[in-house]
Each structure stands twice: as C-alpha cells, then as structure tokens.
Design a protein around this motif. Structure first.
Motif, mmCIF file in Angstrom:
data_model
loop_
_atom_site.group_PDB
_atom_site.id
_atom_site.type_symbol
_atom_site.label_atom_id
_atom_site.label_comp_id
_atom_site.label_asym_id
_atom_site.label_seq_id
_atom_site.Cartn_x
_atom_site.Cartn_y
_atom_site.Cartn_z
ATOM 1 N N VAL A 105 0.807 -1.433 -0.258
ATOM 2 C CA VAL A 105 -0.393 0.383 -0.219
ATOM 3 C C VAL A 105 0.696 1.283 0.097
ATOM 4 O O VAL A 105 0.115 2.221 -0.347
ATOM 5 N N ALA A 106 2.287 1.161 -0.011
ATOM 6 C CA ALA A 106 3.106 2.675 0.487
ATOM 7 C C ALA A 106 4.184 1.643 0.160
ATOM 8 O O ALA A 106 4.725 1.041 0.808
ATOM 9 N N LYS A 107 5.006 2.807 -0.629
ATOM 10 C CA LYS A 107 6.666 2.828 -0.604
ATOM 11 C C LYS A 107 7.356 3.707 0.224
ATOM 12 O O LYS A 107 6.282 5.019 0.844
ATOM 13 N N VAL A 108 7.978 3.023 1.292
ATOM 14 C CA VAL A 108 8.404 4.219 2.153
ATOM 15 C C VAL A 108 10.186 4.186 2.499
ATOM 16 O O VAL A 108 10.507 5.739 2.485
ATOM 17 N N HIS A 109 10.809 2.947 1.684
ATOM 18 C CA HIS A 109 12.797 3.656 1.941
ATOM 19 C C HIS A 109 13.382 2.839 0.981
ATOM 20 O O HIS A 109 12.589 1.501 0.945
ATOM 21 N N ASN A 226 11.559 -0.160 -0.147
ATOM 22 C CA ASN A 226 10.834 -1.656 1.403
ATOM 23 C C ASN A 226 9.222 -0.828 1.658
ATOM 24 O O ASN A 226 8.948 -0.094 1.193
ATOM 25 N N LEU A 227 8.422 -2.088 1.474
ATOM 26 C CA LEU A 227 6.771 -1.273 1.476
ATOM 27 C C LEU A 227 6.394 -1.393 3.161
ATOM 28 O O LEU A 227 6.368 -2.364 3.459
ATOM 29 N N LEU A 228 4.735 -0.651 3.257
ATOM 30 C CA LEU A 228 4.249 -0.762 3.841
ATOM 31 C C LEU A 228 2.581 -1.942 3.185
ATOM 32 O O LEU A 228 2.793 -2.271 2.388
ATOM 33 N N VAL A 229 2.587 -3.210 4.073
ATOM 34 C CA VAL A 229 2.159 -3.889 3.121
ATOM 35 C C VAL A 229 0.642 -4.431 4.218
ATOM 36 O O VAL A 229 0.559 -4.003 5.674
ATOM 37 N N ALA A 230 -0.349 -4.013 3.492
ATOM 38 C CA ALA A 230 -1.618 -4.828 4.297
ATOM 39 C C ALA A 230 -2.176 -5.553 4.111
ATOM 40 O O ALA A 230 -1.706 -6.887 3.133
ATOM 41 N N ARG A 231 -3.874 -6.054 4.330
ATOM 42 C CA ARG A 231 -4.675 -7.453 4.050
ATOM 43 C C ARG A 231 -5.307 -6.980 2.641
ATOM 44 O O ARG A 231 -5.536 -5.406 2.764
ATOM 45 N N GLU A 232 -5.674 -7.649 1.807
ATOM 46 C CA GLU A 232 -6.331 -6.762 1.057
ATOM 47 C C GLU A 232 -7.918 -6.557 1.514
ATOM 48 O O GLU A 232 -8.612 -5.964 0.927
ATOM 49 N N ALA A 246 1.781 9.000 7.418
ATOM 50 C CA ALA A 246 2.548 9.125 8.638
ATOM 51 C C ALA A 246 3.786 8.549 7.817
ATOM 52 O O ALA A 246 4.731 9.405 7.791
ATOM 53 N N LEU A 247 3.629 7.889 7.043
ATOM 54 C CA LEU A 247 4.970 6.808 7.068
ATOM 55 C C LEU A 247 5.328 7.609 5.468
ATOM 56 O O LEU A 247 6.710 7.687 5.363
ATOM 57 N N ASN A 248 4.604 8.135 5.072
ATOM 58 C CA ASN A 248 4.964 8.862 3.755
ATOM 59 C C ASN A 248 4.814 10.919 4.067
ATOM 60 O O ASN A 248 5.229 11.460 3.066
ATOM 61 N N SER A 249 5.304 10.907 5.645
ATOM 62 C CA SER A 249 5.302 12.332 5.698
ATOM 63 C C SER A 249 6.667 13.013 5.642
ATOM 64 O O SER A 249 7.703 12.232 5.629
ATOM 65 N N PRO A 250 7.157 14.320 5.308
ATOM 66 C CA PRO A 250 7.727 15.270 5.417
ATOM 67 C C PRO A 250 8.668 14.679 6.895
ATOM 68 O O PRO A 250 9.799 14.526 7.004
ATOM 69 N N GLU A 251 7.999 14.617 7.724
ATOM 70 C CA GLU A 251 8.319 14.618 9.598
ATOM 71 C C GLU A 251 9.688 12.934 9.119
ATOM 72 O O GLU A 251 10.561 12.796 9.491
ATOM 73 N N VAL A 252 8.984 12.335 8.426
ATOM 74 C CA VAL A 252 9.087 10.739 8.449
ATOM 75 C C VAL A 252 10.630 11.364 7.970
ATOM 76 O O VAL A 252 11.863 9.833 7.671
ATOM 77 N N PRO A 266 14.278 7.699 1.869
ATOM 78 C CA PRO A 266 13.225 7.899 1.376
ATOM 79 C C PRO A 266 13.051 7.193 0.261
ATOM 80 O O PRO A 266 13.836 8.140 -0.916
ATOM 81 N N ALA A 267 11.917 7.021 0.461
ATOM 82 C CA ALA A 267 11.842 5.784 -1.373
ATOM 83 C C ALA A 267 10.210 6.987 -2.133
ATOM 84 O O ALA A 267 9.444 6.519 -2.813
#
Length: 268
Positions: A105-109, A226-232, A246-252, A266-267
């Motif tokens: 659901v999201a690329k993080v780094h 590296n990915l954040l993974v959820a369930r369907e 939050a994971l894709n925020s400027p702060e992170v 960061p990715a």
C-alpha cells in the motif's frame, strides 16, 4: 433540601454519563498491529506512533528478526500488516507459500544492499576461490548476484534478472564459492568468509555503516523499495490511510535522512 439533593443527583448522573461517553470514545481508537524487523522498520514506526495516537490510531508494533513469520502472520490474519519487505521478495514469497491476502500500500524507503569484508579493502584484492556469503531467500540471493555482476566479479545470462540464481552464472573468473545463509545470520559470519552481501537492516543492527564500511553498495536506482503491506480486506481502512500518510510524511523523510545518513534512503 429535596431540590438540592435532586440537583446534586442530576450532576452526578451527568458526570457519570460523561465519563462513560469519554471511556467509550477512548476505547473506540482504531488498533493496527504491524509486523516489522527491528532496524530501521520498527524504529520508524516508533517515531510515528505518538502522532498516530493523536489521530485515534493505536499502533501495535510486533518485532520479528526473520523474513518469513512477518509475512505468514499477516496472511493468516494474526496481524494487520507488515513493514519489512520489498516487491521482489513478496513476489517470490507468494510463489513458495500460500499467501493470497497481502498487498503493498506504500513505498517507504530503500536500504541500499552492500557487500562487506573483514579481510579486504578493495574489490581487486578479493582472491581466486574466495568464499562469498549471500542470503538464501530467492529475491535477495538474486539481488546479491546482480550486485556482484555489476562489479565485474561474475557474469549472468541476463544482468537485469532480479530472480537470477547460481545456475544463471555464465562466467565466474575468480571461481567464487557461494555460501547461502539466512539473511539474519550474515553479519555473524562476516569474519568467517571473504565477502558477505548483507541486507542493510541486519548490517545496521550489527553496527555496520553501509555507506562507510561496505566494499561496494547498490546505487540510488535500486528497485527494492521497502513496502508497507496490508491485507486485501483492510487496505482501505481509515486507520491504514492514516498510517500511510504518516509514513510518507515530510517528518518521516527528515527522520530517515538525519538518523541513517544515507544507509536508508526515502522512497517517496
């Protein structure tokens, strides 16, 4: 007197009702249980945990030291999601395990993959017949072979094949000997081999700096975000949307850049 008592009773009743309402709203916080490896994944999640709490999300971080159980636990619905893998790993994992629920659901780094040696300082110094330790899971072993090929230490049939195996080696001029081991154990065998290709999360845990201590390292164009993974069934939940934001925020982004100083990039 009766009127005063009645008034006091009404005040107590109102206070009790407010307390019940408050308790109910506190209990109504969304809970997300996310599997992660210790570094940097769990550290990044710990960083955003207070902010998510303010937004009504109770983030439970479940730390694992291997690459199998975090995926298994999510697919079996024991946990809501995980944060530790990249897309090539997930693809290979789904081929070898019953895993039909997990979706990125999201690329993080990106953690640039690197090679380390406690014996040699330059690629040219690696001797003929050297023992090279690489991860034993298919996606990361392929990643290791691609990096070795890029340094001219071997040749592959297809230098862009991220699923390459030892069978795809068409030229091995130094007659390198490969030792395939569980990724988490690689830092511990560094002094027993000539070269070890180590995932950055395990390198950092072992106090190795991928930028300063490696013999060679992937460039910034690595496809292994590296990915954040959820369930369907929960990928579109309000709680997950808050976690993604939050994971894709400027702060992170700032946290990653300042804390890991190029060892994690960061990715987003």
């Amino acid at each position: 007197m009766i009127s005063r008592i009645s008034h006091q009773l009404r005040r107590v009743a109102a206070a009790s009702a407010y307390a019940v309402l408050f308790a109910g709203s506190a209990m109504a916080a969304d809970t997300l249980s996310i599997a992660a490896t210790p570094v940097p994944h769990a550290e990044i999640l710990e960083f955003i945990k207070p902010q998510l709490a303010k937004e009504g999300v109770d983030l439970k971080i479940k730390v694992f030291t291997d690459y199998v159980q975090p995926a298994v636990q999510v697919n079996e619905k024991h946990l809501d999601g995980n944060f530790f893998l990249h897309q090539p790993y997930l693809n290979e994992f789904k081929k070898s395990h019953q895993n039909d629920l997990e979706v990125p659901v999201a690329k993080v780094h990106v953690e640039p993959f690197a090679a380390y040696s406690s014996k040699y300082k330059k690629i040219a110094d690696i001797p003929a017949g050297a023992t090279v330790a690489i991860p034993n899971d298919p996606s990361n072993s392929g990643r290791a072979l691609l990096l070795l090929a890029k340094q001219g230490l071997l040749k592959l049939k297809d230098p862009s094949n991220i699923s390459a195996t030892k069978k795809d080696i068409i030229d091995n001029p130094k007659n390198l000997k490969f030792k395939e081991l569980e990724a988490a154990t690689l830092p511990r065998v560094l002094n027993q081999v000539d070269l070890a290709l180590i995932n950055t999360n395990y390198a950092i845990e072992a106090k190795l700096n991928p930028v300063k201590d490696s013999l060679f390292i992937e460039d910034a164009n690595s496809p292994y975000a590296n990915l954040l993974v959820a369930r369907e069934d929960n990928k579109n939940s309000p709680a997950f949307k808050k976690l993604i934001a939050a994971l894709n925020s400027p702060e992170v982004k700032k946290f990653i850049e300042e804390k890991y100083k190029g060892a994690v990039v960061p990715a987003f």
